[in-house]
Each structure stands twice: as structure tokens, then as C-alpha cells.
Scaffold this motif. Structure first.
Motif, PDB file in Angstrom:
ATOM      1  N   THR A  31       0.817  -1.208   0.000  1.00 22.75           N
ATOM      2  CA  THR A  31       0.000   0.000   0.000  1.00 22.75           C
ATOM      3  C   THR A  31       0.849   1.255   0.000  1.00 22.75           C
ATOM      4  OG1 THR A  31      -1.795  -1.125   1.170  1.00 22.75           O
ATOM      5  CG2 THR A  31      -1.760   1.274   1.279  1.00 22.75           C
ATOM      6  N   VAL A  32       1.835   1.301   0.895  1.00 19.94           N
ATOM      7  CA  VAL A  32       2.671   2.494   1.014  1.00 19.94           C
ATOM      8  C   VAL A  32       3.588   2.644  -0.198  1.00 19.94           C
ATOM      9  CG1 VAL A  32       4.535   3.528   2.358  1.00 19.94           C
ATOM     10  CG2 VAL A  32       2.566   2.558   3.523  1.00 19.94           C
TER      11      VAL A  32
ATOM     12  N   LEU B 235      -5.747  -3.118  -3.293  1.00 19.34           N
ATOM     13  CA  LEU B 235      -7.037  -2.452  -3.145  1.00 19.34           C
ATOM     14  C   LEU B 235      -6.958  -1.189  -2.292  1.00 19.34           C
ATOM     15  CD1 LEU B 235      -9.409  -5.516  -2.518  1.00 19.34           C
ATOM     16  CD2 LEU B 235      -9.274  -4.112  -4.579  1.00 19.34           C
ATOM     17  N   GLY B 236      -5.860  -0.991  -1.556  1.00 14.97           N
ATOM     18  CA  GLY B 236      -5.855   0.073  -0.558  1.00 14.97           C
ATOM     19  C   GLY B 236      -4.872   1.206  -0.743  1.00 14.97           C
ATOM     20  N   TRP B 237      -4.180   1.287  -1.907  1.00 12.45           N
ATOM     21  CA  TRP B 237      -3.152   2.306  -2.046  1.00 12.45           C
ATOM     22  C   TRP B 237      -3.696   3.665  -2.473  1.00 12.45           C
ATOM     23  CZ3 TRP B 237      -2.933   4.488  -6.846  1.00 12.45           C
ATOM     24  CH2 TRP B 237      -3.446   3.747  -7.913  1.00 12.45           C
ATOM     25  N   GLY B 238      -4.940   3.751  -2.880  1.00 13.76           N
ATOM     26  CA  GLY B 238      -5.465   4.999  -3.436  1.00 13.76           C
ATOM     27  C   GLY B 238      -5.469   6.155  -2.456  1.00 13.76           C
TER      28      GLY B 238
ATOM     29  N   ARG C  83      -3.371   9.794  -2.903  1.00 16.59           N
ATOM     30  CA  ARG C  83      -3.979  11.121  -2.870  1.00 16.59           C
ATOM     31  C   ARG C  83      -3.290  12.025  -1.843  1.00 16.59           C
ATOM     32  NH1 ARG C  83      -7.034  13.716  -6.621  1.00 16.59           N
ATOM     33  NH2 ARG C  83      -8.503  12.289  -7.617  1.00 16.59           N
ATOM     34  N   ALA C  84      -3.042  11.482  -0.649  1.00 15.58           N
ATOM     35  CA  ALA C  84      -2.434  12.283   0.416  1.00 15.58           C
ATOM     36  C   ALA C  84      -0.998  12.662   0.070  1.00 15.58           C
ATOM     37  CB  ALA C  84      -2.490  11.508   1.733  1.00 15.58           C
ATOM     38  N   VAL C  85      -0.223  11.714  -0.474  1.00 13.60           N
ATOM     39  CA  VAL C  85       1.167  12.006  -0.832  1.00 13.60           C
ATOM     40  C   VAL C  85       1.225  13.017  -1.972  1.00 13.60           C
ATOM     41  CG1 VAL C  85       3.256  10.999  -1.828  1.00 13.60           C
ATOM     42  CG2 VAL C  85       2.069   9.820   0.009  1.00 13.60           C
TER      43      VAL C  85
ATOM     44  N   ALA D 260       5.949   6.783   7.093  1.00 17.85           N
ATOM     45  CA  ALA D 260       6.157   5.765   8.128  1.00 17.85           C
ATOM     46  C   ALA D 260       4.926   5.609   9.007  1.00 17.85           C
ATOM     47  CB  ALA D 260       7.381   6.132   8.971  1.00 17.85           C
ATOM     48  N   MET D 261       4.304   6.713   9.381  1.00 14.31           N
ATOM     49  CA  MET D 261       3.108   6.623  10.222  1.00 14.31           C
ATOM     50  C   MET D 261       1.950   5.994   9.458  1.00 14.31           C
ATOM     51  SD  MET D 261       3.117  10.066  12.605  1.00 14.31           S
ATOM     52  CE  MET D 261       3.451  11.235  11.307  1.00 14.31           C
ATOM     53  N   ASN D 262       1.835   6.312   8.179  1.00 11.28           N
ATOM     54  CA  ASN D 262       0.783   5.692   7.375  1.00 11.28           C
ATOM     55  C   ASN D 262       1.012   4.195   7.211  1.00 11.28           C
ATOM     56  OD1 ASN D 262      -1.444   7.400   5.841  1.00 11.28           O
ATOM     57  ND2 ASN D 262       0.334   8.722   6.166  1.00 11.28           N
TER      58      ASN D 262
END
Length: 303
Positions: A109-110, A169-172, A176-178, A218-220
Motif C-alpha cells: 500500500t505504502v 485495493l488500498g493504495w489509493g 492522494r495524500a502524498v 512511516a506513520m501511514n
């Protein structure tokens, strides 16, 4: 030769000093609140449990037909299940699948979200538009129905397989945030200076932008671990995925739907043990994230 070696030696010494100062700062932040040390200890305990725990038990856990739903005791701290198997052994052996899935999901994901967000935010133009449309498509995919379809042809015997699907399924959201962070940082002075020096895009992204967002990433990643744990445990609890591997979700499903944990008080330890493990893991990660926020935030360190 000597003139050339001195700057290199000085640079290595400076980097070593910075590393020492960083870890000293980490230690100070952790010692400031006992709860943070507790969080690190909890995460370390689960890491040891996932790596070494299953090695302490046989592949097929022994059953005692004369001790069905035995109460907690010294030999069985959490009692036994409806088959006479030690509940603590089930929690320990089931932790590897859960933790490996969470770690694999977080890494995928990250990695995907960061790569897409960084490139889209820095390049802008048609690349940004294309990548954001792909991100919107990822966010629009209904995860549960897709997993229902995949479970008919895929048994998810390996935690890496489960982590791969959950990660894809979860990287979106992270992308967006990055991207938003990148759009803000790309206008800063140090990025303009790097462009003015003619440094390549890979250098600017890898050496200038990425380190600035490392704390956020790292926190994400830690938060993604908890999300993956909840997702997989929920899927196994609902019976969406076949029970090919022991894990906490399978325990919850069997306790509720087969073991009568909601109607039989003797079965409560079998139900509460995996719930307690999930709660403690989440608590440990939350406490570590709290420490990381101060470690990477100079204003909080000064306070």
C-alpha cells in the motif's frame, strides 16, 4: 589523495554523528512517556510471537477430549476451545498469518501509494491526470464484493497472497495524500534550488522530496497494518474466505458460529482471547505512532 579523502571522511563522520543524535532523540522521546515504551514493548512482543511463536508448537496442536472448554488455569492460561485445544497456542500460532498479512499489505500500500503520489504531484500535466484517474478507479473498486468473487477461485493459503490483494485495493488513499504533500513541497525553496542546479528528477524525488515525507509515510505504514488486520480478521469472521490457515479471524468465526460463545459462558475465553490480541496490537501501534509524531515534529520536541 589526502585532500580528496578528507571531505569523504568528514562526510561519513557527519552522517554517523547525525545518526547517533537521531537515535538519542528517539530514546529521549520514548522515555518521556512510559506509555510509548509500553507501545514499543507490545509491538516487539507481537513481532517475536509472529516469528518465533509458531516454532514453539507442533504443526498440529494436540487436543484433549476430556478438557473441552476447560477454564483458564496454569496449564491453559486462556482455557481450551470446543475441541480441547489450548486457546493461547491458537492465538500464538495464528498471529503469524495475521501479522505477515498486515506487513505485506502495508508495504504494498505504502510503496504503490507513495510512488504514484510523488510522481503525479511532481510531474503534473497529463501524467498527473492519468495517475489520479487510476487512483480514483482504485478508490471506487468495491473491496468486499471483489474479495467474495476471488474467494471462489483463490483460497488465500499464504498471507502474502492476502496482503497482495489488500495492498492492491488500498493504495489509493495514500496516493492522494502524498500527491497533496508533494504539490505543497515542490514549490519550496530547496526544490527550486535543486531544479536550478539541473539535478535529475530521480534525484529530486529520491533525495529531496521523499526524505521530507518519510515521517508521514512511516506513520501511514503503521496505520495500514491495523487496517489490514481488521480487514482480514473481518473477512475470516464473516466466513468470506475459506479456513485454510489458523488465524484470529477463524477463531472468532468458530467461537461465535460453531462454539456457542454467545450463549455458553464457558466459551467466552475462546472468543475474548483473539479480541484481546487485536486490541493490544492496535494499542501498541497507536502508542508508537504517537511517539513517531513527536520524533519527526521539531515543534513537539521543543515543547
Amino acid at each position: 589523495m589526502t585532500v580528496t579523502a578528507l571531505p569523504g571522511a568528514a562526510g561519513r563522520s557527519r552522517r554517523a554523528t547525525l545518526r547517533r543524535n537521531f537515535w538519542r532523540g528517539v530514546w529521549r522521546v520514548l522515555r518521556r512517556k512510559p506509555s510509548r515504551m509500553a507501545g514499543v514493548a507490545i509491538c516487539a512482543l507481537f513481532a517475536v510471537m509472529g516469528v518465533a511463536g509458531p516454532l514453539l508448537y507442533p504443526a498440529h496442536l494436540p487436543r484433549d477430549d476430556d478438557a473441552l472448554y476447560a477454564p483458564p488455569s496454569l496449564s491453559h492460561p486462556f482455557g481450551t476451545d470446543f475441541e480441547g485445544t489450548d486457546v493461547l497456542a491458537l492465538v500464538v500460532t495464528g498471529s503469524r498469518y495475521v501479522l505477515l498479512t498486515g506487513l505485506a499489505t502495508a508495504v504494498i500500500t505504502v510503496a504503490l501509494g507513495t510512488a504514484v503520489g510523488l510522481f503525479a504531484g511532481f510531474r503534473r500535466g497529463w501524467q498527473d491526470t492519468l495517475l489520479m484517474r487510476l487512483t480514483d478507479l482504485n478508490l471506487a473498486i468495491p473491496g468486499l464484493p471483489l474479495l467474495l468473487v476471488l474467494s471462489t477461485v483463490w483460497k488465500f493459503e499464504s498471507p502474502l497472497e492476502m496482503g497482495l490483494v489488500l495492498g492492491l485495493l488500498g493504495w489509493g488513499g495514500i496516493a492522494r495524500a502524498v500527491r497533496s504533500q508533494t504539490l505543497s513541497l515542490r514549490e519550496r525553496g530547496f526544490i527550486e534550488a535543486a531544479r536550478g542546479l539541473g539535478l535529475p528528477t530521480t534525484h529530486i524525488i529520491g533525495r529531496e522530496l521523499l526524505p521530507s515525507m518519510a515521517p508521514y509515510i512511516a506513520m501511514n505504514m503503521l496505520i495500514a497494518v491495523t487496517g489490514a488486520v481488521y480487514a482480514q480478521v473481518g473477512l475470516f469472521f464473516l466466513g468470506v474466505l475459506p479456513f485454510e490457515a489458523n488465524n484470529w479471524g477463524v477463531m472468532l468465526n468458530l467461537a461465535v458460529f460453531s462454539g456457542g460463545a454467545l450463549t455458553t459462558p464457558a466459551a467466552l475465553p475462546y472468543l475474548l482471547a483473539p479480541l484481546l490480541a487485536i486490541l493490544l496490537l492496535t494499542l501498541g501501534i497507536v502508542l508508537v505512532v504517537d511517539a513517531m509524531d513527536e520524533i519527526f515534529n521539531p515543534r513537539l520536541r521543543e515543547e
